[in-house]
Design a protein around this motif. Structure first.
Motif, PDB file in Angstrom:
ATOM      1  N   ALA A 337       0.825  -1.213   0.000  1.00 53.22           N
ATOM      2  CA  ALA A 337       0.000   0.000   0.000  1.00 53.22           C
ATOM      3  C   ALA A 337       0.856   1.259   0.000  1.00 53.22           C
ATOM      4  N   ALA A 338       2.179   1.123   0.098  1.00 50.66           N
ATOM      5  CA  ALA A 338       3.097   2.267   0.120  1.00 50.66           C
ATOM      6  C   ALA A 338       2.637   3.330   1.109  1.00 50.66           C
ATOM      7  N   PRO A 339       2.494   2.964   2.396  1.00 53.67           N
ATOM      8  CA  PRO A 339       1.964   3.918   3.381  1.00 53.67           C
ATOM      9  C   PRO A 339       2.865   5.134   3.542  1.00 53.67           C
ATOM     10  N   ARG A 340       2.237   6.283   3.797  1.00 54.38           N
ATOM     11  CA  ARG A 340       2.947   7.537   4.007  1.00 54.38           C
ATOM     12  C   ARG A 340       2.339   8.280   5.189  1.00 54.38           C
ATOM     13  N   PHE A 341       3.132   9.186   5.761  1.00 53.22           N
ATOM     14  CA  PHE A 341       2.708  10.009   6.900  1.00 53.22           C
ATOM     15  C   PHE A 341       2.936  11.467   6.519  1.00 53.22           C
ATOM     16  N   ILE A 342       1.892  12.272   6.589  1.00 54.91           N
ATOM     17  CA  ILE A 342       2.006  13.700   6.260  1.00 54.91           C
ATOM     18  C   ILE A 342       1.427  14.521   7.399  1.00 54.91           C
ATOM     19  N   THR A 343       2.093  15.612   7.712  1.00 57.68           N
ATOM     20  CA  THR A 343       1.558  16.570   8.664  1.00 57.68           C
ATOM     21  C   THR A 343       1.831  17.975   8.152  1.00 57.68           C
ATOM     22  N   PRO A 344       0.855  18.881   8.263  1.00 54.48           N
ATOM     23  CA  PRO A 344       1.110  20.270   7.875  1.00 54.48           C
ATOM     24  C   PRO A 344       1.981  21.007   8.883  1.00 54.48           C
ATOM     25  N   SER A 345       2.296  20.382   9.999  1.00 55.63           N
ATOM     26  CA  SER A 345       3.175  20.994  10.996  1.00 55.63           C
ATOM     27  C   SER A 345       4.631  20.718  10.629  1.00 55.63           C
ATOM     28  N   GLY A 346       5.331  21.744  10.151  1.00 55.92           N
ATOM     29  CA  GLY A 346       6.741  21.572   9.823  1.00 55.92           C
ATOM     30  C   GLY A 346       7.564  21.182  11.035  1.00 55.92           C
ATOM     31  N   THR A 347       7.158  21.654  12.217  1.00 59.86           N
ATOM     32  CA  THR A 347       7.871  21.321  13.438  1.00 59.86           C
ATOM     33  C   THR A 347       7.743  19.837  13.761  1.00 59.86           C
ATOM     34  N   LEU A 348       6.521  19.302  13.688  1.00 58.32           N
ATOM     35  CA  LEU A 348       6.327  17.880  13.968  1.00 58.32           C
ATOM     36  C   LEU A 348       7.072  17.031  12.943  1.00 58.32           C
ATOM     37  N   ARG A 349       7.023  17.415  11.671  1.00 58.94           N
ATOM     38  CA  ARG A 349       7.733  16.646  10.642  1.00 58.94           C
ATOM     39  C   ARG A 349       9.236  16.639  10.922  1.00 58.94           C
ATOM     40  N   HIS A 359      18.119   6.018   9.422  1.00 55.21           N
ATOM     41  CA  HIS A 359      17.790   5.387   8.141  1.00 55.21           C
ATOM     42  C   HIS A 359      17.813   6.480   7.083  1.00 55.21           C
ATOM     43  N   LEU A 360      18.889   6.561   6.317  1.00 52.34           N
ATOM     44  CA  LEU A 360      19.091   7.693   5.423  1.00 52.34           C
ATOM     45  C   LEU A 360      17.995   7.841   4.384  1.00 52.34           C
ATOM     46  N   ALA A 361      17.352   6.735   4.009  1.00 50.81           N
ATOM     47  CA  ALA A 361      16.334   6.796   2.960  1.00 50.81           C
ATOM     48  C   ALA A 361      14.925   6.952   3.517  1.00 50.81           C
ATOM     49  N   ALA A 362      14.793   7.052   4.826  1.00 54.50           N
ATOM     50  CA  ALA A 362      13.463   6.999   5.437  1.00 54.50           C
ATOM     51  C   ALA A 362      12.688   8.301   5.318  1.00 54.50           C
ATOM     52  N   ARG A 363      13.364   9.432   5.109  1.00 50.21           N
ATOM     53  CA  ARG A 363      12.661  10.709   5.108  1.00 50.21           C
ATOM     54  C   ARG A 363      11.615  10.795   3.997  1.00 50.21           C
ATOM     55  N   GLU A 364      11.774   9.987   2.944  1.00 46.60           N
ATOM     56  CA  GLU A 364      10.778  10.003   1.865  1.00 46.60           C
ATOM     57  C   GLU A 364       9.438   9.440   2.338  1.00 46.60           C
ATOM     58  N   LEU A 365       9.427   8.748   3.476  1.00 45.21           N
ATOM     59  CA  LEU A 365       8.172   8.220   4.012  1.00 45.21           C
ATOM     60  C   LEU A 365       7.350   9.321   4.679  1.00 45.21           C
ATOM     61  N   PHE A 366       7.971  10.492   4.887  1.00 50.24           N
ATOM     62  CA  PHE A 366       7.305  11.614   5.547  1.00 50.24           C
ATOM     63  C   PHE A 366       7.315  12.819   4.603  1.00 50.24           C
ATOM     64  N   PRO A 367       6.523  12.780   3.529  1.00 54.89           N
ATOM     65  CA  PRO A 367       6.552  13.889   2.570  1.00 54.89           C
ATOM     66  C   PRO A 367       6.157  15.208   3.225  1.00 54.89           C
ATOM     67  N   ALA A 368       6.593  16.303   2.615  1.00 53.23           N
ATOM     68  CA  ALA A 368       6.204  17.625   3.090  1.00 53.23           C
ATOM     69  C   ALA A 368       4.721  17.850   2.824  1.00 53.23           C
ATOM     70  N   ALA A 369       4.125  18.777   3.566  1.00 54.08           N
ATOM     71  CA  ALA A 369       2.685  19.020   3.445  1.00 54.08           C
ATOM     72  C   ALA A 369       2.301  19.451   2.037  1.00 54.08           C
ATOM     73  N   GLY A 370       3.191  20.163   1.359  1.00 49.00           N
ATOM     74  CA  GLY A 370       2.895  20.573  -0.008  1.00 49.00           C
ATOM     75  C   GLY A 370       2.809  19.412  -0.972  1.00 49.00           C
ATOM     76  N   ALA A 371       3.208  18.217  -0.509  1.00 50.77           N
ATOM     77  CA  ALA A 371       3.191  17.027  -1.355  1.00 50.77           C
ATOM     78  C   ALA A 371       1.901  16.247  -1.238  1.00 50.77           C
ATOM     79  N   LEU A 372       0.919  16.764  -0.505  1.00 52.47           N
ATOM     80  CA  LEU A 372      -0.256  15.966  -0.187  1.00 52.47           C
ATOM     81  C   LEU A 372      -0.978  15.487  -1.444  1.00 52.47           C
ATOM     82  N   ARG A 373      -1.199  16.376  -2.389  1.00 49.02           N
ATOM     83  CA  ARG A 373      -1.944  15.992  -3.596  1.00 49.02           C
ATOM     84  C   ARG A 373      -1.174  14.957  -4.408  1.00 49.02           C
TER      85      ARG A 373
END
Length: 671
Positions: A337-349, A359-373
């Motif tokens: 399902a390629a799960p992802r986690f998004i938050t509009p809070s830059g601080t929480l992200r 895990h150097l490659a893990a940050r892609e699992l937490f896209p920026a809020a502008g990436a929601l669409r």
């Protein structure tokens, strides 16, 4: 060159609807596949020829915006003009003009943008990627294996380890069935001498396998130049091989998902109890009904029309702990399902990325809020935390990006607290989400978290705060074990924070946004502007004084000689060394917690004639100052509700208004 950006969308066609990028007579300079986000793609020799045309850089700027990287600043475009010509001149002299190249290549999760990516074919016929990091530096100070300080005072990641992170992305995000890839990397310091480059390379520590090539070496003999650039054994890729590379849909490997998922699931910070566990079980049941299971993508257990789950709860109810634990579970149980986690809070992200930095490659699992669409088109399971911070649509109310999520994502789990809406352009409600889900034919479930796992587990304290701000203020009895008291002046509050920090606790002071904030970015600065000033009248044994303090820093402050941290970046103010010496605000405290919380209620909210009165003229937020007092009041109340509920064990309150201070004196027994 920056590394973070909103997730790229489909690339726009060139001028006049042409499918080519650049000159019509250069068939090798092609538009990349729609899923590839970059500013230019083609054969090295063809791109090298285009560098002589000013219009080429204008087209790159247009593609930068079309790829949804944002708007390229003057420094970004200047770096293109300074760094691309020496790189391409060296590639052509090295006989590499037929390799494929991508400039400003963006990874799908929104966490990386590579300066240049070369694609060739190795001796065994396997595709070889060469990540090129371009730096305009000449010298830098090595602070440790991971950090360097540039000559202008900026502390940044060591370029070799920066490239290692990019290499890790390609290694850990290649889906099964994709062409075999070998990934290499090189750092190019095109303004440096060989001796200067050797210092940087030696400072990386160990054998990372990523060379540092300097301008002196780029301009040297052409023999061996291709080898220095890690391309000595590469041949030109065929058109079909380039297409196969561009068709790869990068997905995290099951191994990466398992490792990060295990870390998140096993972390004590994300342990679940009470109604968190109940909610977790119900969400897992919904996931089984709507998502494939396991690496092989077994069919869902139930219907497949899609589900939307809203989870609401007050401060400290465990929303974020549940959201992160859920991500870990989905990674391990439903990787397809390629799960992802998004938050509009830059601080929480920022804090979540800090938690998985191993895990150097893990940050892609937490896209920026502008990436929601864009993320909604790529994932089958999306967890959204702090959803009340999403920007509302001017025409439809419900955030437009959230509407796309409800329509496209098979399982969307949305965490929110309607009493944490703090700006007029933000906010969505459970009822709005429910209505939209039903209109789209989606199943909707709502879960409520009623427990309190902050404030020493004191639901009584959070209830006291709600009564203070939204109902009838009541005296604080203190029988629940939570420690609440008043600070008569900010000097007293500061002494308390300093003492708690010396004892080894996390202690922070936050305040309403009632004083100016100077966004200083001075390289090598060792102090912050003391923008916050509060006049303290004379007391029986003290003269009149003025208390001064600095807001959280716009960028991390480090000592110019040894790189010692002096102040963390504002997004990490609540947890990193030195944060207790700055004052946080709603935007850097929301979603976080710390042991001891100091709160300064500013002049924008006062108690007058038996009720709260708002004073938007005292706000320094340009998007709030124009509101009427009645319009501003709910945002002020919500803001201070957030600030007053950050402390896990203790809260100390100071208010600048005498009448408000008197109210609190009648409610809170003297400590």
């Amino acid at each position: 060159m920056s590394e973070q950006f909103p997730t790229p969308g489909p690339a726009a066609d060139g001028p006049g609807g042409s499918s080519r990028f650049g000159r019509a007579q250069s068939p090798a300079v092609m538009e990349p596949a729609k899923a590839v986000a970059c500013v230019a793609a083609g054969r090295v020799g063809d791109i090298a020829a285009l560098l002589e045309e000013e219009a080429f850089f204008s087209r790159c700027a247009a593609r930068y915006r079309a790829a949804r990287f944002g708007a390229p600043g003057a420094a970004e475009e200047r770096s293109w003009r300074n760094s691309w010509p020496p790189l391409f001149a060296a590639l052509v002299r090295a006989g590499l003009k037929d390799l494929q190249v991508y400039l400003e290549y963006g990874t799908p999760g929104g966490g990386r943008r590579l300066d240049a990516l070369l694609v060739g074919v190795g001796p065994g016929g396997k595709l070889v990627l060469v990540v090129v990091e371009l730096k305009q530096w000449q010298t830098c100070r090595i602070l440790d294996e991971q950090r360097v300080m540039r000559s202008d005072g900026l502390v940044t990641a060591h370029p070799v380890h920066q490239v290692a992170a990019y290499r890790s992305f390609f290694q850990h995000w290649r889906p099964k069935g994709a062409p075999g890839l070998e990934v290499r990397g090189v750092v190019v310091l095109h303004n440096a001498t060989a001796d200067e480059g050797a210092v940087l390379a030696a400072g990386a520590g160990g054998d990372v396998g990523i060379p540092v090539v300097t301008g002196q070496e780029l301009s040297g003999p052409s023999d061996g130049l291709a080898g220095l650039l890690c391309c000595g054994d590469l041949a030109a890729p065929e058109a079909g091989q380039v297409a196969a590379f561009e068709d790869i849909r990068w997905q995290p490997s099951s191994r990466l998902l398992d490792h990060v998922g295990a870390d998140l699931t096993g972390s004590r910070a994300f342990a679940l109890v009470g109604d968190q566990q109940d909610a977790f079980v119900r969400i897992r049941q919904a996931a089984a009904g709507h998502l494939p299971t396991g690496d092989k993508g077994a069919a869902p257990d139930g219907g497949g029309e899609g589900a939307v789950i809203t989870v609401s709860g007050g401060p400290g109810s465990g929303k974020t702990a549940l959201a992160v634990r859920l991500l870990g579970y989905l990674m391990r149980r439903h990787p397809k399902a390629a799960p992802r986690f998004i938050t509009p809070s830059g601080t929480l992200r920022a804090h979540l990325l800090d938690a998985v930095r191993g895990h150097l490659a893990a940050r892609e699992l937490f896209p920026a809020a502008g990436a929601l669409r864009g993320t909604a088109r790529q994932t089958g399971a999306l967890v959204i935390d702090e959803a009340q911070r999403l920007k509302r649509s001017r025409t439809h109310g419900l955030p437009a990006d959230l509407a796309d999520v409800l329509e496209q994502v098979p399982l969307a789990v949305i965490f929110l607290d309607e009493r944490q809406i703090i700006r007029p352009d933000e906010g969505t409600t459970v009822e709005e989400i429910r209505t939209a889900a039903h209109r789209l034919g989606r199943t909707h479930h709502h879960l409520e978290l009623t427990g309190s796992f902050r404030c020493s587990g004191s639901a009584a304290y959070t209830a006291w705060v709600d009564a203070l701000l939204y109902g009838t203020p009541t005296p604080w009895t203190g029988h629940t074990g939570y420690d609440l008291a008043l600070a008569d002046d900010p000097f007293q509050l500061q002494d308390w924070i300093e003492h708690a920090t010396e004892q080894g606790y996390t202690a922070r002071t936050s305040a309403g946004f009632c004083w100016p904030w100077t966004r200083t970015r001075t390289r090598g600065a060792t102090t912050l502007p003391l923008d916050i000033t509060i006049d303290v009248p004379a007391g029986p044994a003290t003269p009149a004084r003025t208390w001064r303090a600095a807001w959280n820093a716009a960028t991390a402050l480090t000592h110019p000689h040894d790189g010692r941290p002096l102040a963390p970046h504002s997004q990490l103010w609540a947890s990193h060394t030195g944060g207790h010496q700055q004052i946080g605000c709603i935007y850097t405290a929301q979603g976080l917690e710390y042991h001891h919380a100091g709160v300064i209620i500013g002049p924008d909210l006062t108690w007058k004639n038996g009720h709260w009165t708002a004073h938007p003229q005292h706000s320094r937020d340009k998007d709030l100052r124009h509101l009427t007092p009645d319009q501003y009041l709910p945002y002020a109340l919500n803001t201070y509700r957030v600030l007053l509920t950050r402390g896990t064990h203790t809260t100390r309150i100071h208010t600048t208004d005498p009448d408000t201070h008197h109210l609190l004196q009648t409610l809170i027994r003297k400590s």
